[in-house]
Design a protein around this motif. Structure first.
Motif, PDB file in Angstrom:
ATOM      1  N   LEU A 261       0.830  -1.207   0.000  1.00  0.00           N
ATOM      2  CA  LEU A 261       0.000   0.000   0.000  1.00  0.00           C
ATOM      3  C   LEU A 261       0.865   1.259   0.000  1.00  0.00           C
ATOM      4  O   LEU A 261       0.516   2.257  -0.635  1.00  0.00           O
ATOM      5  CB  LEU A 261      -0.933  -0.013   1.208  1.00  0.00           C
ATOM      6  CG  LEU A 261      -1.899  -1.198   1.310  1.00  0.00           C
ATOM      7  CD1 LEU A 261      -2.850  -1.001   2.477  1.00  0.00           C
ATOM      8  CD2 LEU A 261      -2.672  -1.387   0.021  1.00  0.00           C
ATOM      9  N   GLU A 262       1.991   1.209   0.718  1.00  0.00           N
ATOM     10  CA  GLU A 262       2.875   2.371   0.780  1.00  0.00           C
ATOM     11  C   GLU A 262       3.476   2.671  -0.594  1.00  0.00           C
ATOM     12  O   GLU A 262       3.568   3.827  -1.002  1.00  0.00           O
ATOM     13  CB  GLU A 262       3.993   2.116   1.791  1.00  0.00           C
ATOM     14  CG  GLU A 262       4.955   3.273   1.981  1.00  0.00           C
ATOM     15  CD  GLU A 262       4.294   4.516   2.551  1.00  0.00           C
ATOM     16  OE1 GLU A 262       4.731   5.629   2.203  1.00  0.00           O
ATOM     17  OE2 GLU A 262       3.338   4.370   3.340  1.00  0.00           O
ATOM     18  N   TYR A 263       3.842   1.631  -1.330  1.00  0.00           N
ATOM     19  CA  TYR A 263       4.396   1.836  -2.671  1.00  0.00           C
ATOM     20  C   TYR A 263       3.319   2.351  -3.632  1.00  0.00           C
ATOM     21  O   TYR A 263       3.562   3.260  -4.422  1.00  0.00           O
ATOM     22  CB  TYR A 263       4.979   0.523  -3.220  1.00  0.00           C
ATOM     23  CG  TYR A 263       6.239   0.068  -2.529  1.00  0.00           C
ATOM     24  CD1 TYR A 263       7.394   0.834  -2.562  1.00  0.00           C
ATOM     25  CD2 TYR A 263       6.282  -1.147  -1.851  1.00  0.00           C
ATOM     26  CE1 TYR A 263       8.550   0.416  -1.940  1.00  0.00           C
ATOM     27  CE2 TYR A 263       7.443  -1.579  -1.219  1.00  0.00           C
ATOM     28  CZ  TYR A 263       8.568  -0.788  -1.267  1.00  0.00           C
ATOM     29  OH  TYR A 263       9.719  -1.207  -0.651  1.00  0.00           O
ATOM     30  N   ILE A 264       2.136   1.752  -3.547  1.00  0.00           N
ATOM     31  CA  ILE A 264       1.069   2.099  -4.492  1.00  0.00           C
ATOM     32  C   ILE A 264       0.604   3.538  -4.299  1.00  0.00           C
ATOM     33  O   ILE A 264       0.278   4.230  -5.266  1.00  0.00           O
ATOM     34  CB  ILE A 264      -0.109   1.107  -4.339  1.00  0.00           C
ATOM     35  CG1 ILE A 264       0.324  -0.282  -4.809  1.00  0.00           C
ATOM     36  CG2 ILE A 264      -1.322   1.567  -5.125  1.00  0.00           C
ATOM     37  CD1 ILE A 264      -0.672  -1.370  -4.490  1.00  0.00           C
ATOM     38  N   ALA A 274      -4.675   1.981  -3.988  1.00  0.00           N
ATOM     39  CA  ALA A 274      -4.389   1.426  -2.666  1.00  0.00           C
ATOM     40  C   ALA A 274      -5.661   0.915  -1.997  1.00  0.00           C
ATOM     41  O   ALA A 274      -5.644  -0.120  -1.318  1.00  0.00           O
ATOM     42  CB  ALA A 274      -3.718   2.484  -1.795  1.00  0.00           C
ATOM     43  N   PHE A 275      -6.765   1.629  -2.186  1.00  0.00           N
ATOM     44  CA  PHE A 275      -8.048   1.197  -1.616  1.00  0.00           C
ATOM     45  C   PHE A 275      -8.449  -0.168  -2.176  1.00  0.00           C
ATOM     46  O   PHE A 275      -8.859  -1.064  -1.431  1.00  0.00           O
ATOM     47  CB  PHE A 275      -9.125   2.237  -1.917  1.00  0.00           C
ATOM     48  CG  PHE A 275     -10.516   1.822  -1.492  1.00  0.00           C
ATOM     49  CD1 PHE A 275     -10.923   1.981  -0.178  1.00  0.00           C
ATOM     50  CD2 PHE A 275     -11.405   1.269  -2.404  1.00  0.00           C
ATOM     51  CE1 PHE A 275     -12.192   1.584   0.226  1.00  0.00           C
ATOM     52  CE2 PHE A 275     -12.679   0.882  -2.017  1.00  0.00           C
ATOM     53  CZ  PHE A 275     -13.068   1.038  -0.698  1.00  0.00           C
ATOM     54  N   LEU A 276      -8.305  -0.342  -3.488  1.00  0.00           N
ATOM     55  CA  LEU A 276      -8.683  -1.604  -4.117  1.00  0.00           C
ATOM     56  C   LEU A 276      -7.757  -2.741  -3.698  1.00  0.00           C
ATOM     57  O   LEU A 276      -8.207  -3.835  -3.357  1.00  0.00           O
ATOM     58  CB  LEU A 276      -8.674  -1.443  -5.640  1.00  0.00           C
ATOM     59  CG  LEU A 276      -9.711  -0.480  -6.227  1.00  0.00           C
ATOM     60  CD1 LEU A 276      -9.486  -0.299  -7.721  1.00  0.00           C
ATOM     61  CD2 LEU A 276     -11.128  -0.975  -5.962  1.00  0.00           C
ATOM     62  N   ASN A 281      -6.193  -7.748  -0.964  1.00  0.00           N
ATOM     63  CA  ASN A 281      -5.283  -8.447  -0.051  1.00  0.00           C
ATOM     64  C   ASN A 281      -6.045  -9.117   1.089  1.00  0.00           C
ATOM     65  O   ASN A 281      -5.742 -10.252   1.488  1.00  0.00           O
ATOM     66  CB  ASN A 281      -4.246  -7.470   0.510  1.00  0.00           C
ATOM     67  CG  ASN A 281      -3.235  -7.024  -0.526  1.00  0.00           C
ATOM     68  OD1 ASN A 281      -3.144  -7.596  -1.610  1.00  0.00           O
ATOM     69  ND2 ASN A 281      -2.478  -5.985  -0.214  1.00  0.00           N
ATOM     70  N   ASN A 282      -7.025  -8.385   1.651  1.00  0.00           N
ATOM     71  CA  ASN A 282      -7.871  -8.983   2.695  1.00  0.00           C
ATOM     72  C   ASN A 282      -8.580 -10.230   2.170  1.00  0.00           C
ATOM     73  O   ASN A 282      -8.692 -11.252   2.857  1.00  0.00           O
ATOM     74  CB  ASN A 282      -8.915  -7.968   3.168  1.00  0.00           C
ATOM     75  CG  ASN A 282      -8.352  -6.983   4.171  1.00  0.00           C
ATOM     76  OD1 ASN A 282      -7.428  -7.288   4.904  1.00  0.00           O
ATOM     77  ND2 ASN A 282      -8.906  -5.786   4.208  1.00  0.00           N
ATOM     78  N   TRP A 283      -9.079 -10.110   0.967  1.00  0.00           N
ATOM     79  CA  TRP A 283      -9.851 -11.176   0.324  1.00  0.00           C
ATOM     80  C   TRP A 283      -9.018 -12.452   0.191  1.00  0.00           C
ATOM     81  O   TRP A 283      -9.412 -13.527   0.658  1.00  0.00           O
ATOM     82  CB  TRP A 283     -10.310 -10.664  -1.043  1.00  0.00           C
ATOM     83  CG  TRP A 283     -11.168 -11.583  -1.850  1.00  0.00           C
ATOM     84  CD1 TRP A 283     -11.491 -12.885  -1.588  1.00  0.00           C
ATOM     85  CD2 TRP A 283     -11.812 -11.261  -3.092  1.00  0.00           C
ATOM     86  NE1 TRP A 283     -12.296 -13.397  -2.580  1.00  0.00           N
ATOM     87  CE2 TRP A 283     -12.507 -12.414  -3.510  1.00  0.00           C
ATOM     88  CE3 TRP A 283     -11.874 -10.114  -3.884  1.00  0.00           C
ATOM     89  CZ2 TRP A 283     -13.246 -12.455  -4.696  1.00  0.00           C
ATOM     90  CZ3 TRP A 283     -12.607 -10.155  -5.058  1.00  0.00           C
ATOM     91  CH2 TRP A 283     -13.282 -11.299  -5.457  1.00  0.00           C
TER      92      TRP A 283
END
Length: 636
Positions: A261-264, A274-276, A281-283
């Motif tokens: 997320l930090e890179y994106i 990052a939201f997507l 990732n959770n999924w």
């Protein structure tokens, strides 16, 4: 589901009441409620409220009857599990699995346990996901309790030329395996007894990472599918289209290496991406893992996750540290140089923060010179920016952190906040150096070391750099050296991944009632909304990743749902149409092709079973594996 509790035949177990049923429903609906924004602590409070009334009633009843209570002061979830298990046991119910359950898993009672470590990179690419899983395999294999297989990506020649340094390429997996083993044994000092296997992969220039091609899980034989360790589980499963890991393996552990997320967020439209990615990732981690280990709190908070640093440092760095300590005891000067920074030269690896700090306080560090070691795609831009700002930075070619030319530096500066757990920071501490780094979750593990100087502001950064340059680092204690080692990291991994329970055949979820000394074991196959929900997520993911259009829209490399013809030739694989047929060439319900190559009367024969169950044999004119590929391709 099988329970290990023993109840007296004359004692009747009271049935579940409405509050208990509601409490169980709320708790098992946790994953679904979490997707709706209902936090876990709210669910826990609802469960506790519903269970407390029933608990008080049972306590009053047992006190008045002079009986010992089966309800202790344990966690409310454990108490609820005991109630559910005891009621089901009293009815004689035996759950044998459901829609999402696979019954063909490896049977651990057959002999030694099997651990498969699957990672997203391989040497000679010097990246964390190539090096750390390699050390993990070596140190896990030291135990006599399990056999270990390391599964790494195989790149075709064109991708090797892009990824591997110094134009290093391999013509066969055997050649690369020899390179990997030689590199490892030079550093650990013992012969590592584990197997190395390869799966097809393709390099994505846009993502600067290797994406698996085809179903990675199929490269671990079913007889060895016992325990899986997925290094970067989100990365491995973004486009995974194949067997569900938790169906094939008894225990699946994910190890999160990268703060994606930090890179994106640094890219164009980063916030939306990052939201997507966060929810994807959770999924995939929820659907494909039993347990997830995050190296630090700098990573995304994932389902089923705990935070623990399960990485150690190359033993070579600890030996360098011991040598430095011995020199200092003899009164010799161990450090003749000042400060340095080492890392891949891309903006996201701390170079932006470094240049901003030095530019802001250029006049506060008179005479300060920093040597910077690194190569990377942003090298030209980084160097030109430093030159334009007139910063006193000396840029040098990247090299191994254990290189002799780096031993003399006293201070390692690492301002990066994109790392999850910086390997170079651990290596510098192991060598007995000062480390100046940001006060950030990624550095939490290192804060207990006296030579680690963390800063919170840019002014504090200058103060810590000056302190490090003006003083001498403290020698590492034996305990500090051990905490940095791979022996300690392996023990932490075994503990936090619950691998010790699995290897010792201790079923997860065993519950003990202290008052009456009865045991109730809650099987992992307990039917629950959580398992059904996770299974539904896996099924939905399988359907979506099977569509080539959707794969390409979400950034997949075209044609990576299956491996290609070049992979077939390099790895001696049958075409994916044969390995995963739509019609025919199947054996039983496992959908595995029955085929063999043999020699008869001095001639090479290909034997296979057709869809009608008849066994065929046809001659192969050439001894190369390409014949097998062409033979099947011509019949599909």
């Amino acid at each position: 589901m099988h329970f290990g509790c023993t109840l007296s035949p004359h004692k009747e177990v009271p049935p579940l009441d409405v509050p208990e049923l509601l409490a169980y429903f709320v708790r098992q609906s946790g994953p679904f409620l979490d997707q709706l924004g209902v936090k876990k602590d709210i669910c826990d409070k609802i469960v506790e409220s519903l269970c407390s009334k029933r608990k008080n009633q049972l306590l009053r009843h047992s006190s008045s009857a002079g009986e010992s209570s089966v309800i202790g002061n344990d966690n409310i979830n454990d108490e609820l599990d005991l109630r559910i298990a005891s009621v089901l046991q009293s009815t004689g119910h035996c759950y044998e699995g459901g829609f999402w359950t696979d019954h063909a898993k490896h049977d651990p009672s057959n002999g030694k346990r099997h651990v498969a470590i699957v990672t997203t990179a391989s040497l000679p690419w010097m990246t964390g996901t190539a090096v750390n899983p390699l050390f993990r395999a070596a140190y896990l294999a030291q135990s006599a309790k399990q056999n270990v297989t390391l599964l790494v990506p195989w790149l075709c020649r064109s991708d090797q030329e892009i990824v591997y340094p110094n134009s290093l390429t391999f013509s066969s997996p055997e050649e690369q395996e020899t390179y990997i083993r030689n590199w490892l044994e030079e550093r650990i000092g013992f012969k590592a007894d584990f197997k190395i296997s390869f799966y097809p992969g393709k390099f994505s220039k846009e993502r600067r990472s290797i994406i698996p091609a085809g179903d990675t899980s199929q490269f671990i034989p079913s007889k060895d599918a016992d325990i899986a360790i997925l290094e970067e589980p989100e990365h491995l499963n973004w486009y995974h289209h194949g067997k569900r890991w938790t169906d094939k393996f008894n225990h699946v552990v994910g190890v999160v290496h990268t703060n994606y997320l930090e890179y994106i967020k640094r890219e164009k439209n980063g916030a939306i991406q990052a939201f997507l990615v966060k929810h994807i990732n959770n999924w995939v981690t929820r659907a494909y893992c039993h347990k997830v280990l995050r190296l630090s709190a700098a990573t995304q908070n994932l389902p089923k996750s705990v935070i623990c640093n399960v990485h150690g440092v190359n033993p070579k760095f600890l030996k360098i540290g011991e040598k430095v300590a011995a020199e200092r005891e003899l009164g010799q000067q161990a450090f003749s140089k000042g400060a340095y920074f080492l890392g891949k030269m891309v903006w996201a690896k701390g170079y932006r923060e470094l240049i901003d700090l030095l530019a802001k306080h250029k006049n506060d560090l008179d005479g300060f010179k920093l040597d910077v070691y690194g190569n990377g795609e942003d090298a030209h831009e980084v160097q030109s920016t430093a030159k334009r700002l007139d910063l006193n930075l000396n840029f040098l070619r990247g090299r191994d952190h254990a290189d002799d030319s780096l031993h003399g530096y006293k201070v390692f500066i690492n301002p990066s906040i994109s790392d999850v757990l910086c390997t170079a920071t651990a290596e510098a501490l192991a060598m007995g150096k000062f480390v100046v780094c940001a006060e950030h979750p990624s550095n939490e593990f290192f804060r207990s070391f006296p030579n680690c100087l963390t800063y919170t502001t840019s002014e504090d950064f200058i103060a810590k750099v000056k302190k490090a340059l003006e003083s001498e680092p403290q020698p590492l204690t034996p305990e500090e050296r051990y905490n940095l080692s791979w022996e300690a990291a392996t023990q932490r991994f075994i503990d936090y991944s619950e691998l010790n329970k699995v290897l010792n055949n201790t079923e997860d979820g065993a519950k003990f009632s202290r008052n009456n000394r009865k045991i109730v074991k809650k099987s992992v196959s307990l039917p629950s909304l959580s398992q059904i929900f996770d299974g539904g997520l896996a099924f939905a993911h399988y359907c979506l990743t099977g569509n080539e259009f959707l794969r390409i829209c979400t950034g997949a490399i075209p044609g990576t749902r299956d491996y290609d013809k070049q992979h077939c030739k390099d790895l001696n694989l049958l075409p994916p149409q044969v390995e995963n047929p739509i019609y025919g060439w199947t054996h039983g319900s496992s959908m595995e092709t029955t085929h063999a190559v043999s020699y008869r009367n001095g001639k090479r024969q290909l034997e296979y079973s057709g869809s009608n169950g008849i066994y065929y044999s046809e001659p192969l004119n050439d001894a190369s594996s390409t014949d097998v590929l062409d033979f099947f391709s011509s019949r599909i």
